[in-house]
Design a protein around this motif. Sequence first.
Motif, PDB file in Angstrom:
ATOM      1  N   ALA A 132      52.998  30.306 -98.635  1.00 47.74           N
ATOM      2  CA  ALA A 132      52.364  29.623 -97.510  1.00 47.74           C
ATOM      3  C   ALA A 132      51.454  30.660 -96.861  1.00 47.74           C
ATOM      4  O   ALA A 132      51.881  31.777 -96.558  1.00 47.74           O
ATOM      5  CB  ALA A 132      53.406  29.131 -96.519  1.00 47.74           C
ATOM      6  N   LEU A 133      50.193  30.317 -96.697  1.00 47.40           N
ATOM      7  CA  LEU A 133      49.199  31.287 -96.286  1.00 47.40           C
ATOM      8  C   LEU A 133      48.864  31.176 -94.812  1.00 47.40           C
ATOM      9  O   LEU A 133      48.777  30.076 -94.252  1.00 47.40           O
ATOM     10  CB  LEU A 133      47.919  31.111 -97.108  1.00 47.40           C
ATOM     11  N   ALA A 134      48.672  32.330 -94.185  1.00 46.11           N
ATOM     12  CA  ALA A 134      48.148  32.376 -92.832  1.00 46.11           C
ATOM     13  C   ALA A 134      46.628  32.355 -92.923  1.00 46.11           C
ATOM     14  O   ALA A 134      46.051  32.051 -93.971  1.00 46.11           O
ATOM     15  CB  ALA A 134      48.647  33.647 -92.138  1.00 46.11           C
ATOM     16  N   GLU A 135      45.964  32.689 -91.840  1.00 44.96           N
ATOM     17  CA  GLU A 135      44.507  32.725 -91.869  1.00 44.96           C
ATOM     18  C   GLU A 135      44.026  33.789 -92.868  1.00 44.96           C
ATOM     19  O   GLU A 135      44.733  34.745 -93.180  1.00 44.96           O
ATOM     20  CB  GLU A 135      43.956  33.042 -90.467  1.00 44.96           C
ATOM     21  N   LYS A 136      42.807  33.621 -93.358  1.00 46.94           N
ATOM     22  CA  LYS A 136      42.152  34.558 -94.266  1.00 46.94           C
ATOM     23  C   LYS A 136      42.893  34.688 -95.591  1.00 46.94           C
ATOM     24  O   LYS A 136      42.828  35.720 -96.245  1.00 46.94           O
ATOM     25  CB  LYS A 136      41.993  35.930 -93.604  1.00 46.94           C
ATOM     26  N   SER A 137      43.603  33.632 -95.958  1.00 45.33           N
ATOM     27  CA  SER A 137      44.277  33.569 -97.258  1.00 45.33           C
ATOM     28  C   SER A 137      45.303  34.686 -97.455  1.00 45.33           C
ATOM     29  O   SER A 137      45.556  35.120 -98.570  1.00 45.33           O
ATOM     30  CB  SER A 137      43.249  33.593 -98.396  1.00 45.33           C
ATOM     31  N   VAL A 138      45.882  35.171 -96.375  1.00 49.74           N
ATOM     32  CA  VAL A 138      46.936  36.183 -96.444  1.00 49.74           C
ATOM     33  C   VAL A 138      48.270  35.489 -96.271  1.00 49.74           C
ATOM     34  O   VAL A 138      48.427  34.619 -95.411  1.00 49.74           O
ATOM     35  CB  VAL A 138      46.746  37.253 -95.349  1.00 49.74           C
TER      36      VAL A 138
END
Length: 810
Positions: free
Chosen positions: A526-532
């Motif tokens: 599950a990704l946070a902002e900026k695909s991190v």
Amino acid sequence: MLPDRYHFLTAEPHLIHFWAEQGIYAYDPQGSGPTYTIDTPPPTVSGELHLGHCFSYTQTDVIARFHRMLGERVLYPMGFDDNGLPTERFVEKTLKRKATEMEPVEFLRACREITEQAEDRFAALWQRLGLSVDWRYRYSSSSPEAQRISQWSFLELYRQGRIYTQQAPVLWCPECRTAIAQAEVDDLTDTTRFTTIAFSLADGATLPIATTRPELLPACVAIFIHPQDSRYAHLVGRTASIASAGFSPQEQITVPLLADERVDPQKGTGAVMCCTFGDSTDIFWWRTHNLPLRQAIGRDGRMTELAGPLAGISIKQARERILAWLAAEGLILHQEQIEHTLGTHERCGTPVEYLHTRQWFVRVLDQKERLLELGRSLRWQPAHMQTRYEHWVENLQWDWCISRQRYWGIPFPAWTCRACGTLKLARPEQLPLDPRQVLPDEPCDCGALDFEPERDVMDTWATSSCSPLLIGRLLDDPDWFARHYPASLRPQAHDIIRTWAFYTLVKALYHTGRAPWKEIMISGFALAEKSVKFSKSKGNSRYEPGHLIEQESADALRYWATGIRTGLDTFYNQASVATGRRLVTKLWNAARFAQRHISDLTRDEIAHRPALLLPVDRWLLSRLAQTVEVATAELRKNEYATARAEIERFFWNDLCDNYLELIKGRLYQADGAERLAARWTLYQALLAVLKLFAPYLPFVTEQIYQGLFRERSGDVSLHRASWPLEWLEWHDPEAEAVGSALLELLQQVRRYKAAHGLSLAAELACLRIRVRPALQPALQATLTDIQSATRAREVQFEAQAGEPLTISIQ
């Protein structure tokens, strides 16, 4: 009976208590039926749980619930990985103090207290999310049981000759001040200066050397050239030197020029400085050419006495000072900015170094083929994740370094005799023990009684890799081990294929000779902002799972978590959560509607299929059979998302949008066989739908079941009911053909009403249906349903060739 509205804020906590009180998810070791064992990932205690954990652990829970409803005895434990460097860093961050700033006893006490508190929070969130874990089998990797199996593994591998200790170059994190394994290194693309500096040859000529690490000049031991490089081949056997007054106690550094085919003539100037150590190639050359060892960087990431006036300063400071001195002396020939790949420690992001230290290693490089074969014996889901594992094994360059120079971890059960240097190991029956607290109970073979304890601790992966052996009770219960090893399923994320999956396979190979699981299910991020990806240690989630559950419901969050195919990454999607809440509401409303019509069905009526079932009823039953078949097949493959999509299509389209509209006329009849057929079919279909949705939406489905079905079904909980495999017998191609014609009829009527600005409830004076002769009798048998769904006062049938069905409306 079901109230008007479903209130998840009160229903979900009540059901959690009900499930625990009734032991709904308890594993029965004495029961009958096949066993399904899950080697559940023990989350690392390195921060707070986040949405990424809710994402992947919900997916595992769906599979656990499915197999439980299949009648299998599911052993679904939960562990916590709470020893080692990640937990130490978490404790240091919590205390806002470094371990080195505290007494060891005080720091270890803080580790125990803080991890216990964190694990209780973890368990509370898992329960609130609805994970069907049997909490009686909760474990931690710092528990006495885990210490015992980990120390036993060490002793056994040492006995096999699989473990050795030696002084050797290892990957080292200057920030964490410990050795690390190859699997703990992340590659980072960074910008740096590529500086060409002037070495001098004996005849006064200049030899240009390009480097990104001028701070390693004090550790330079040789210069290498390719033997076929016409520019330099004639220099082999000579020496080169560089003035070093600014960065070394020696006035100049003089090193030999050697030939090696590993040199890339196209990189830099084609002549390469070898330092001990800048990279793995330096290590290879050092060993192959028997070069001296000069260590310019210490364990603390600062320059050593070898750097003379630069001793004690950081690597970065040393780099700047050396470059400034070289520039002042006119020894910089060229400088440019380049991008290069930098190895960093995954735990803290610090660039790693190569230091020569004593460490413990597990031999793996000589077992690559066997480890590849072991990986191929598993069923990987998704299948392409096997390639990641194989690429990792094929490209391994180091044996597995399992020792860490830290505090909070499982100690090595060994001492060294101070008199003769012999290693003395603990006996298996003494385990677990801490050699720093306990002395051997017998003298060394030389007769001495003075021992130095092993002070390093094991890497956290050296302990968590024993999880199948731990939950399988290898050391204590042979019968239990035979039932639970290999485990049925290992679920885990794709980033730890190279660590947890690989290391567990290593331990399994050496201790049992076979794979530790039958299949491995790899989850995405599950990704946070900026695909991190969301990360506990980084704390980069602005969504707190507990708050989201209280705001949106556990079922809605689980809906989002199970909408992406196995192994794929995804962002947190509030729209998906909202769709999940709409599904919960729709299920409740459909059940509330059905309640008025099925609540007075008798047990006898439910148990026996009515003598009369209309084509519409048989169509729904056949569609339900198809849905069960597809969903079951997909869930057996651990494809929870495609299974859920099939279930949703049936519920929204077939049951709600079409069947309920078609049978309303019959449901409101006073009595009769046609009404009983509709009520019976609705009862069976709704109960089957609840069972199909139960692994995904355990709360609302249980609440509906308790209010509407439990008294007549007999199972104390929906989650102890059987998966609806009986519906596979209801395939009926003829009924499905009639159903398709009816759906086409409804679509045409709805299009007509929309085109003429009529509501769907508007009555029609006359509906004329032209249909193929083969379909006409079956459609005439559904006259009541057609009139109910279309609101037509009169329906006329006409035979036609060609098109299956057309209509005209008056």
